[in-house]
Design a protein around this motif. Structure first.
Motif, PDB file in Angstrom:
ATOM      1  N   PHE A 124       0.841  -1.198   0.000  1.00  0.00           N
ATOM      2  CA  PHE A 124       0.000   0.000   0.000  1.00  0.00           C
ATOM      3  C   PHE A 124       0.877   1.249   0.000  1.00  0.00           C
ATOM      4  CE2 PHE A 124      -2.622   3.385   1.552  1.00  0.00           C
ATOM      5  CZ  PHE A 124      -3.874   3.129   1.022  1.00  0.00           C
ATOM      6  N   MET A 125       1.916   1.250   0.824  1.00  0.00           N
ATOM      7  CA  MET A 125       2.808   2.415   0.875  1.00  0.00           C
ATOM      8  C   MET A 125       3.596   2.573  -0.421  1.00  0.00           C
ATOM      9  SD  MET A 125       4.160   2.592   4.829  1.00  0.00           S
ATOM     10  CE  MET A 125       4.674   0.865   4.932  1.00  0.00           C
ATOM     11  N   LYS A 126       3.879   1.470  -1.092  1.00  0.00           N
ATOM     12  CA  LYS A 126       4.511   1.545  -2.406  1.00  0.00           C
ATOM     13  C   LYS A 126       3.588   2.266  -3.389  1.00  0.00           C
ATOM     14  CE  LYS A 126       7.445   0.009  -5.729  1.00  0.00           C
ATOM     15  NZ  LYS A 126       8.888   0.216  -5.800  1.00  0.00           N
ATOM     16  N   SER A 127       2.292   1.976  -3.291  1.00  0.00           N
ATOM     17  CA  SER A 127       1.332   2.580  -4.216  1.00  0.00           C
ATOM     18  C   SER A 127       1.142   4.066  -3.974  1.00  0.00           C
ATOM     19  CB  SER A 127      -0.028   1.873  -4.108  1.00  0.00           C
ATOM     20  OG  SER A 127      -0.715   2.222  -2.909  1.00  0.00           O
ATOM     21  N   THR A 128       1.442   4.537  -2.760  1.00  0.00           N
ATOM     22  CA  THR A 128       1.273   5.957  -2.444  1.00  0.00           C
ATOM     23  C   THR A 128       2.594   6.729  -2.483  1.00  0.00           C
ATOM     24  OG1 THR A 128       1.493   5.536  -0.058  1.00  0.00           O
ATOM     25  CG2 THR A 128      -0.737   5.473  -0.996  1.00  0.00           C
ATOM     26  N   GLY A 129       3.693   6.032  -2.757  1.00  0.00           N
ATOM     27  CA  GLY A 129       4.975   6.699  -2.892  1.00  0.00           C
ATOM     28  C   GLY A 129       5.784   6.834  -1.622  1.00  0.00           C
ATOM     29  N   VAL A 130       5.252   6.353  -0.487  1.00  0.00           N
ATOM     30  CA  VAL A 130       6.025   6.397   0.756  1.00  0.00           C
ATOM     31  C   VAL A 130       7.245   5.489   0.631  1.00  0.00           C
ATOM     32  CG1 VAL A 130       6.005   5.837   3.228  1.00  0.00           C
ATOM     33  CG2 VAL A 130       4.039   6.985   2.184  1.00  0.00           C
ATOM     34  N   ILE A 131       7.049   4.321   0.030  1.00  0.00           N
ATOM     35  CA  ILE A 131       8.134   3.380  -0.220  1.00  0.00           C
ATOM     36  C   ILE A 131       8.477   3.398  -1.697  1.00  0.00           C
ATOM     37  CG2 ILE A 131       8.677   0.908  -0.348  1.00  0.00           C
ATOM     38  CD1 ILE A 131       7.233   0.602   2.319  1.00  0.00           C
ATOM     39  N   GLU A 132       9.752   3.499  -1.997  1.00  0.00           N
ATOM     40  CA  GLU A 132      10.213   3.531  -3.383  1.00  0.00           C
ATOM     41  C   GLU A 132      10.968   2.258  -3.763  1.00  0.00           C
ATOM     42  OE1 GLU A 132      12.443   7.124  -3.876  1.00  0.00           O
ATOM     43  OE2 GLU A 132      10.991   8.315  -2.739  1.00  0.00           O
ATOM     44  N   GLU A 133      11.407   1.478  -2.768  1.00  0.00           N
ATOM     45  CA  GLU A 133      12.214   0.301  -3.002  1.00  0.00           C
ATOM     46  C   GLU A 133      11.363  -0.899  -3.393  1.00  0.00           C
ATOM     47  OE1 GLU A 133      12.386   2.317  -0.474  1.00  0.00           O
ATOM     48  OE2 GLU A 133      14.338   3.252  -0.818  1.00  0.00           O
ATOM     49  N   ASP A 134      12.040  -1.979  -3.826  1.00  0.00           N
ATOM     50  CA  ASP A 134      11.368  -3.240  -4.112  1.00  0.00           C
ATOM     51  C   ASP A 134      10.750  -3.790  -2.839  1.00  0.00           C
ATOM     52  OD1 ASP A 134      10.954  -5.769  -5.842  1.00  0.00           O
ATOM     53  OD2 ASP A 134      12.057  -6.533  -4.102  1.00  0.00           O
ATOM     54  N   VAL A 135       9.452  -4.049  -2.860  1.00  0.00           N
ATOM     55  CA  VAL A 135       8.731  -4.428  -1.652  1.00  0.00           C
ATOM     56  C   VAL A 135       9.193  -5.776  -1.112  1.00  0.00           C
ATOM     57  CG1 VAL A 135       6.472  -5.090  -0.732  1.00  0.00           C
ATOM     58  CG2 VAL A 135       6.696  -3.029  -2.114  1.00  0.00           C
ATOM     59  N   GLU A 136       9.348  -6.756  -1.967  1.00  0.00           N
ATOM     60  CA  GLU A 136       9.711  -8.093  -1.479  1.00  0.00           C
ATOM     61  C   GLU A 136      11.079  -8.104  -0.818  1.00  0.00           C
ATOM     62  OE1 GLU A 136       7.985 -10.842  -1.019  1.00  0.00           O
ATOM     63  OE2 GLU A 136       6.257  -9.673  -1.685  1.00  0.00           O
ATOM     64  N   SER A 137      12.027  -7.393  -1.383  1.00  0.00           N
ATOM     65  CA  SER A 137      13.343  -7.301  -0.760  1.00  0.00           C
ATOM     66  C   SER A 137      13.264  -6.579   0.580  1.00  0.00           C
ATOM     67  CB  SER A 137      14.312  -6.560  -1.691  1.00  0.00           C
ATOM     68  OG  SER A 137      15.570  -6.379  -1.068  1.00  0.00           O
ATOM     69  N   LEU A 138      12.504  -5.492   0.619  1.00  0.00           N
ATOM     70  CA  LEU A 138      12.350  -4.708   1.841  1.00  0.00           C
ATOM     71  C   LEU A 138      11.689  -5.521   2.944  1.00  0.00           C
ATOM     72  CD1 LEU A 138      12.209  -2.118   3.556  1.00  0.00           C
ATOM     73  CD2 LEU A 138      10.140  -1.496   2.280  1.00  0.00           C
ATOM     74  N   ILE A 139      10.633  -6.264   2.610  1.00  0.00           N
ATOM     75  CA  ILE A 139       9.889  -6.974   3.648  1.00  0.00           C
ATOM     76  C   ILE A 139      10.725  -8.103   4.240  1.00  0.00           C
ATOM     77  CG2 ILE A 139       8.669  -8.797   2.365  1.00  0.00           C
ATOM     78  CD1 ILE A 139       7.076  -6.249   4.794  1.00  0.00           C
ATOM     79  N   GLN A 140      11.648  -8.669   3.445  1.00  0.00           N
ATOM     80  CA  GLN A 140      12.555  -9.684   3.983  1.00  0.00           C
ATOM     81  C   GLN A 140      13.490  -9.072   5.021  1.00  0.00           C
ATOM     82  OE1 GLN A 140      12.225 -12.994   3.257  1.00  0.00           O
ATOM     83  NE2 GLN A 140      10.461 -12.304   2.051  1.00  0.00           N
ATOM     84  N   VAL A 141      13.964  -7.865   4.750  1.00  0.00           N
ATOM     85  CA  VAL A 141      14.804  -7.167   5.730  1.00  0.00           C
ATOM     86  C   VAL A 141      14.020  -6.928   7.010  1.00  0.00           C
ATOM     87  CG1 VAL A 141      16.113  -5.059   6.227  1.00  0.00           C
ATOM     88  CG2 VAL A 141      16.166  -6.053   3.926  1.00  0.00           C
ATOM     89  N   TYR A 142      12.764  -6.508   6.868  1.00  0.00           N
ATOM     90  CA  TYR A 142      11.937  -6.232   8.037  1.00  0.00           C
ATOM     91  C   TYR A 142      11.712  -7.501   8.862  1.00  0.00           C
ATOM     92  CZ  TYR A 142       8.025  -4.711  10.900  1.00  0.00           C
ATOM     93  OH  TYR A 142       7.218  -4.422  11.964  1.00  0.00           O
ATOM     94  N   PHE A 143      11.401  -8.608   8.206  1.00  0.00           N
ATOM     95  CA  PHE A 143      11.202  -9.867   8.931  1.00  0.00           C
ATOM     96  C   PHE A 143      12.485 -10.284   9.658  1.00  0.00           C
ATOM     97  CE2 PHE A 143       7.814 -11.166   5.616  1.00  0.00           C
ATOM     98  CZ  PHE A 143       6.817 -10.545   6.358  1.00  0.00           C
ATOM     99  N   LYS A 144      13.616 -10.074   9.025  1.00  0.00           N
ATOM    100  CA  LYS A 144      14.885 -10.466   9.644  1.00  0.00           C
ATOM    101  C   LYS A 144      15.226  -9.582  10.840  1.00  0.00           C
ATOM    102  CE  LYS A 144      17.021 -12.694   5.639  1.00  0.00           C
ATOM    103  NZ  LYS A 144      18.107 -12.642   4.620  1.00  0.00           N
ATOM    104  N   GLN A 145      14.973  -8.256  10.734  1.00  0.00           N
ATOM    105  CA  GLN A 145      15.279  -7.394  11.873  1.00  0.00           C
ATOM    106  C   GLN A 145      14.414  -7.762  13.077  1.00  0.00           C
ATOM    107  OE1 GLN A 145      14.023  -3.529  10.083  1.00  0.00           O
ATOM    108  NE2 GLN A 145      12.727  -3.268  11.882  1.00  0.00           N
ATOM    109  N   CYS A 146      13.175  -8.156  12.832  1.00  0.00           N
ATOM    110  CA  CYS A 146      12.299  -8.563  13.927  1.00  0.00           C
ATOM    111  C   CYS A 146      12.751  -9.875  14.551  1.00  0.00           C
ATOM    112  CB  CYS A 146      10.857  -8.711  13.430  1.00  0.00           C
ATOM    113  SG  CYS A 146      10.066  -7.150  12.996  1.00  0.00           S
ATOM    114  N   SER A 147      13.505 -10.682  13.792  1.00  0.00           N
ATOM    115  CA  SER A 147      13.937 -12.001  14.250  1.00  0.00           C
ATOM    116  C   SER A 147      15.316 -11.976  14.898  1.00  0.00           C
ATOM    117  CB  SER A 147      13.928 -12.985  13.075  1.00  0.00           C
ATOM    118  OG  SER A 147      12.640 -13.064  12.497  1.00  0.00           O
ATOM    119  N   ILE A 148      15.888 -10.787  15.092  1.00  0.00           N
ATOM    120  CA  ILE A 148      17.146 -10.680  15.829  1.00  0.00           C
ATOM    121  C   ILE A 148      16.903 -11.145  17.265  1.00  0.00           C
ATOM    122  CG2 ILE A 148      18.823  -9.058  16.786  1.00  0.00           C
ATOM    123  CD1 ILE A 148      18.474  -7.392  14.225  1.00  0.00           C
TER     124      ILE A 148
END
Length: 305
Positions: A171-195
């Motif tokens: 959703f944020m990609k569609s509104t321009g808040v996020i500009e990066e590749d979503v799938e790559s970004l969400i993997q980073v987010y899942f990993k940071q939460c799993s520290i």
């Protein structure tokens, strides 16, 4: 101090039966829900731990504190807060509702999932692998623990069940808040939460913020003072999801919780505290952990208000 911590644990144990471990990430249910631990580090370097303080757990939303700090160090205030606000929300941490309000244009704050994902997108690095390595290295630095790592089982569990977070990101990609590749970004987010950390790690991080970003061992600045103060202010207003106001009134300590059961607390110019208790209330906060912090705040007069 150890006697006070023992009393705080006993107080917290009266409430753990009222909660349950997080169920929407299956791997987080594989815990002893009655576990409870607390660790304190004072600014003169003294440390005290009681209960299950050595038990490792994934920090989940506590990672948002570290990532916000690193994003501010990477980009400065204007760019970060151009992407995400600093206002509290009464909505659940994974809500999408506010993103749909046209007058807001961006997530309300960096401590809810949408805001945290947007913040993660600002971490410098050539692709997701370099971003998560920088986040992990920063976690090792601020906790003074070079052995910090990612719990791969929890990470894969997050990948399998994280559709709500994916929808926030798209959703944020569609509104321009996020500009990066979503799938790559969400993997980073899942990993940071799993520290994975323990209470000692959290207490040392809390002490660093309490000491305005100055390392207690070396006297060197790790985090600029202005960033420490900003992050702790946001922790105070937004750190315990939609229970942040109640926590500020009853406990009065800058803190950030995670659905893994941890709570990071930083009392300015006094102490850092790490708490663990995987039995959560309906807001996603550790029931026993909140009661421990409430007890310590009363006994040690820790409220900043």
């Amino acid at each position: 101090m150890e006697k006070i911590l023992q009393e705080a644990i006993l107080h917290g144990q009266k409430y753990t039966h009222n909660g349950n471990p997080a169920s929407y990430i299956p791997e987080l249910q594989k815990v002893n829900s009655s576990d409870l631990g607390v660790y304190i580090r004072t600014l003169d370097g003294k440390e005290y731990g009681v209960g299950s303080y050595q038990q490792k757990f994934t920090i989940q939303s506590i990672s948002k504190v570290l990532v916000l700090t690193l994003a501010l160090m990477d980009n400065g205030f204007d760019k970060v807060f151009g992407k995400v606000g600093v206002e509290a929300t009464g909505d659940p941490f994974n809500s999408i509702v506010r993103l749909e309000l046209k007058h807001l244009q961006k997530p309300l704050n960096p401590m809810i999932n949408a805001g945290a994902i947007a913040t993660t997108s600002l971490i410098l690095g050539k692709g997701g692998n370099e971003q998560i390595e920088r986040i992990l290295d920063f976690a090792k630095l601020v906790s003074d623990n070079p052995h910090i790592s990612i719990n791969e089982d929890v990470y894969h569990s997050e990948v399998q069940t994280g559709d709500r977070n994916r929808s926030l990101a798209y959703f944020m990609k569609s509104t321009g808040v996020i500009e990066e590749d979503v799938e790559s970004l969400i993997q980073v987010y899942f990993k940071q939460c799993s520290i994975e950390m323990n209470c000692q790690d959290l207490a040392r991080i809390g002490a660093l913020y309490s000491n305005n970003g100055i390392c207690l061992k070396t006297g060197k600045e790790i985090i600029p003072k202005s960033i420490c103060r900003t992050v702790m202010a946001i922790m105070t207003t937004c750190g315990l999801y939609d229970a942040s106001g109640e926590f500020a009134v009853n406990v009065g300590i800058p803190a950030k919780s995670g659905v893994g059961g941890g709570i990071l607390a930083a009392v300015p110019n006094k102490i850092g505290i790490g708490v663990y208790g995987p039995a959560l209330d309906d807001k996603g906060n550790s029931i026993g952990g909140i009661e421990i912090l409430s007890y310590l705040s009363d006994v040690l007069d820790l409220s900043i208000f």
